[in-house]
Scaffold this active site. Sequence first.
Site, mmCIF file in Angstrom:
data_model
loop_
_atom_site.group_PDB
_atom_site.id
_atom_site.type_symbol
_atom_site.label_atom_id
_atom_site.label_comp_id
_atom_site.label_asym_id
_atom_site.label_seq_id
_atom_site.Cartn_x
_atom_site.Cartn_y
_atom_site.Cartn_z
ATOM 1 N N ARG A 1 -10.030 31.807 26.263
ATOM 2 C CA ARG A 1 -8.640 32.283 26.399
ATOM 3 C C ARG A 1 -8.435 33.061 27.701
ATOM 4 O O ARG A 1 -7.571 33.937 27.797
ATOM 5 C CB ARG A 1 -8.259 33.156 25.206
ATOM 6 C CG ARG A 1 -6.759 33.210 24.906
ATOM 7 C CD ARG A 1 -6.239 31.901 24.380
ATOM 8 N NE ARG A 1 -4.837 31.964 23.995
ATOM 9 C CZ ARG A 1 -4.174 30.962 23.429
ATOM 10 N NH1 ARG A 1 -4.809 29.825 23.171
ATOM 11 N NH2 ARG A 1 -2.905 31.073 23.120
ATOM 12 N N LEU B 1 1.239 17.309 19.921
ATOM 13 C CA LEU B 1 1.837 18.302 20.817
ATOM 14 C C LEU B 1 0.873 18.771 21.905
ATOM 15 O O LEU B 1 1.093 19.820 22.512
ATOM 16 C CB LEU B 1 2.344 19.500 20.004
ATOM 17 C CG LEU B 1 3.411 19.171 18.954
ATOM 18 C CD1 LEU B 1 3.938 20.442 18.310
ATOM 19 C CD2 LEU B 1 4.567 18.386 19.566
ATOM 20 N N ARG C 1 16.872 19.505 19.209
ATOM 21 C CA ARG C 1 15.940 18.987 20.210
ATOM 22 C C ARG C 1 15.736 20.000 21.324
ATOM 23 O O ARG C 1 14.608 20.290 21.727
ATOM 24 C CB ARG C 1 16.476 17.665 20.780
ATOM 25 C CG ARG C 1 15.625 17.049 21.878
ATOM 26 C CD ARG C 1 16.311 15.841 22.500
ATOM 27 N NE ARG C 1 15.480 15.232 23.515
ATOM 28 C CZ ARG C 1 15.397 15.640 24.775
ATOM 29 N NH1 ARG C 1 16.105 16.697 25.168
ATOM 30 N NH2 ARG C 1 14.614 15.018 25.642
ATOM 31 N N TYR D 1 9.852 13.137 14.493
ATOM 32 C CA TYR D 1 9.183 14.272 15.142
ATOM 33 C C TYR D 1 9.940 15.572 14.943
ATOM 34 O O TYR D 1 9.325 16.649 14.949
ATOM 35 C CB TYR D 1 8.816 13.972 16.599
ATOM 36 C CG TYR D 1 9.874 14.045 17.670
ATOM 37 C CD1 TYR D 1 10.484 15.244 18.016
ATOM 38 C CD2 TYR D 1 10.202 12.918 18.424
ATOM 39 C CE1 TYR D 1 11.413 15.314 19.048
ATOM 40 C CE2 TYR D 1 11.128 12.971 19.458
ATOM 41 C CZ TYR D 1 11.730 14.178 19.764
ATOM 42 O OH TYR D 1 12.645 14.250 20.797
ATOM 43 N N TYR E 1 7.762 22.853 22.733
ATOM 44 C CA TYR E 1 7.271 21.839 23.663
ATOM 45 C C TYR E 1 7.093 22.389 25.071
ATOM 46 O O TYR E 1 6.205 21.952 25.805
ATOM 47 C CB TYR E 1 8.217 20.629 23.702
ATOM 48 C CG TYR E 1 8.513 20.008 22.361
ATOM 49 C CD1 TYR E 1 7.608 20.099 21.305
ATOM 50 C CD2 TYR E 1 9.695 19.316 22.138
ATOM 51 C CE1 TYR E 1 7.883 19.530 20.075
ATOM 52 C CE2 TYR E 1 9.978 18.735 20.911
ATOM 53 C CZ TYR E 1 9.071 18.857 19.880
ATOM 54 O OH TYR E 1 9.342 18.287 18.659
ATOM 55 N N GLN E 2 7.962 23.334 25.480
ATOM 56 C CA GLN E 2 7.859 23.926 26.817
ATOM 57 C C GLN E 2 7.439 25.394 26.727
ATOM 58 O O GLN E 2 7.813 26.197 27.571
ATOM 59 C CB GLN E 2 9.193 23.794 27.564
ATOM 60 C CG GLN E 2 9.748 22.385 27.662
ATOM 61 C CD GLN E 2 8.823 21.441 28.410
ATOM 62 O OE1 GLN E 2 7.939 21.869 29.142
ATOM 63 N NE2 GLN E 2 9.017 20.148 28.224
ATOM 64 N N HIS F 1 4.189 6.001 29.035
ATOM 65 C CA HIS F 1 3.455 5.672 27.810
ATOM 66 C C HIS F 1 4.113 4.514 27.071
ATOM 67 O O HIS F 1 3.445 3.809 26.309
ATOM 68 C CB HIS F 1 3.321 6.907 26.907
ATOM 69 C CG HIS F 1 4.566 7.281 26.170
ATOM 70 N ND1 HIS F 1 5.490 8.170 26.673
ATOM 71 C CD2 HIS F 1 5.042 6.887 24.963
ATOM 72 C CE1 HIS F 1 6.477 8.300 25.795
ATOM 73 N NE2 HIS F 1 6.235 7.543 24.758
ATOM 74 N N ARG G 1 -5.370 8.619 15.731
ATOM 75 C CA ARG G 1 -5.852 9.755 14.938
ATOM 76 C C ARG G 1 -6.438 10.850 15.828
ATOM 77 O O ARG G 1 -6.554 12.002 15.401
ATOM 78 C CB ARG G 1 -6.941 9.299 13.961
ATOM 79 C CG ARG G 1 -6.463 8.454 12.793
ATOM 80 C CD ARG G 1 -7.633 8.162 11.863
ATOM 81 N NE ARG G 1 -7.280 7.273 10.771
ATOM 82 C CZ ARG G 1 -6.789 7.666 9.594
ATOM 83 N NH1 ARG G 1 -6.582 8.958 9.378
ATOM 84 N NH2 ARG G 1 -6.513 6.793 8.645
ATOM 85 N N LYS H 1 0.849 -1.191 0.000
ATOM 86 C CA LYS H 1 0.000 0.000 0.000
ATOM 87 C C LYS H 1 0.883 1.239 0.000
ATOM 88 O O LYS H 1 1.898 1.290 0.703
ATOM 89 C CB LYS H 1 -0.900 -0.005 1.231
ATOM 90 C CG LYS H 1 -1.957 1.088 1.211
ATOM 91 C CD LYS H 1 -3.008 0.844 2.271
ATOM 92 C CE LYS H 1 -4.150 1.830 2.137
ATOM 93 N NZ LYS H 1 -5.258 1.513 3.058
#
Length: 626
Positions: free
Chosen positions: A451, A150, A366, A315, A374-375, A233, A145, A116
């Site tokens: 907000r 993030l 990173r 990522y 990320y932070q 995880h 999905r 595929k």
Amino acid sequence: MQRADSEQPSKRPRCDDSPRTPSNTPSAEADWSPGLELHPDYKTWGPEQVCSFLRRGGFEEPVLLKNIRENEITGALLPCLDESRFENLGVSSLGERKKLLSYIQRLVQIHVDTMKVINDPIHGHIELHPLLVRIIDTPQFQRLRYIKQLGGGYYVFPGASHNRFEHSLGVGYLAGCLVHALGEKQPELQISERDVLCVQIAGLCHDLGHGPFSHMFDGRFIPLARPEVKWTHEQGSVMMFEHLINSNGIKPVMEQYGLIPEEDICFIKEQIVGPLESPVEDSLWPYKGRPENKSFLYEIVSNKRNGIDVDKWDYFARDCHHLGIQNNFDYKRFIKFARVCEVDNELRICARDKEVGNLYDMFHTRNSLHRRAYQHKVGNIIDTMITDAFLKADDYIEITGAGGKKYRISTAIDDMEAYTKLTDNIFLEILYSTDPKLKDAREILKQIEYRNLFKYVGETQPTGQIKIKREDYESLPKEVASAKPKVLLDVKLKAEDFIVDVINMDYGMQEKNPIDHVSFYCKTAPNRAIRITKNQVSQLLPEKFAEQLIRVYCKKVDRKSLYAARQYFVQWCADRNFTKPQDGDVIAPLITPQKKEWNDSTSVQNPTRLREASKSRVQLFKDDPM
């Protein structure tokens, strides 16, 4: 052998005027696709299976079959055979060689047709093996999905709408790219198609265990909801993979494609989480899925040794694409120069010596992504608010698991049937609920929608070798509230008004330099592993590879409370001998001069101007009606 109708290949319209092959020729009448007694993937065939396939096509010359066995021609070599090779194998007739070549080309085309192809925005067109497709088309995998890659970062970066699903596809693809490249460069490694498939499956399934909003769930929510449980995880991924295999009847499909479930399921799990059992002695090889001569396979999906793995490569590329941030690391170049060498009696993936600078750049990328995205201070507080909402809703949310048993948000990790149903959608379930018991949680999520977020107060860092320990995190809001600012304030704040977020920034191995754990090789001795120290690379590289950031937020958002919160915060920084906040002289001009270490003789600030700024600041808040 006669094939069932379901196994007949679809016929394509002819695109030329050439005559059809006569019906009495082997290439037209013979059953040239894999039969029931042959494995569907021709690459897994040994010489005997190749001979069986040729006999079914009418190619039964004893000399040919004898040479196939003696030269150990396997299925993986079939696409590499040309007319000259067939002549060497004993097929003297040019016509027979052409028929044989056409026969094999049809087999290869059928195999390609079963793969595929998907179009990925990061890696382009990706081919997926039928077994991977079978795993993807399950509820346990499709669940990804509905989990944002993030988490709360989507509320800050509008492009960060991507999910764990597409990241997992990318990691599976890159895992295949790296293991194939190693096998092609170094045939002596004896990387089998079975090995390749297992590595791809591990890459595909490495994130099955993520909960709602990804790292928010296992990094913030679970430690607060169930502090006695040490859950990651990765552990969830192994449990979910086991559930996926058992509940969808995947084991027979694995066997169909040449895998041995008892060994290979163990191997796949070990690639995700590490050794499933601790070895009795340190000297023993801790893995069960593959022997020590295949040790390098454990460094592809999740590299516990130095952190250089395909998970990061995907990522980096995918997150940067969706965040609108430049990605400076080229994983394709790393793959080109990757090589397996022996290091301390183990086979490890090594990099070319000239790539050491690029690897430092990789870890810098990173670190930069953590700082910028990320932070992010707003993304983190949104994650914190969602965590608060989930904690308030935890006792009132019911998720049905195996046998009809009910689970909460925090206990769904104990039952994979329940956990399969737990995704980011729980946010909307709480937000749109009418249950009075969920009112407090609902109000927090509404504040996110409007907000009306908790307000950022400031950021500081511990000085010297001091680090705040994890067990002390809970007491930090009380410390901030206990700081006594030496200024007149109209409001008094309590511990519950503050949130203190401690962020540990590093290159992936806490205080260690990850490059110290990477082995290299040079052009003149490609089979000899070497170490390269930081001083051999550049004098401009980091001296430290870890630091701690401390951010303080205030739940009260009125101007008087915010002004007071900033005074509390700066006073706390002074009392704890933390670094002066970057805007400390602006937000607390009456406090910062009292800390001698913050005002050394090299300061560029003008004392007179600082006093004037202080007067202006006091006057501003004094006259403000609020």
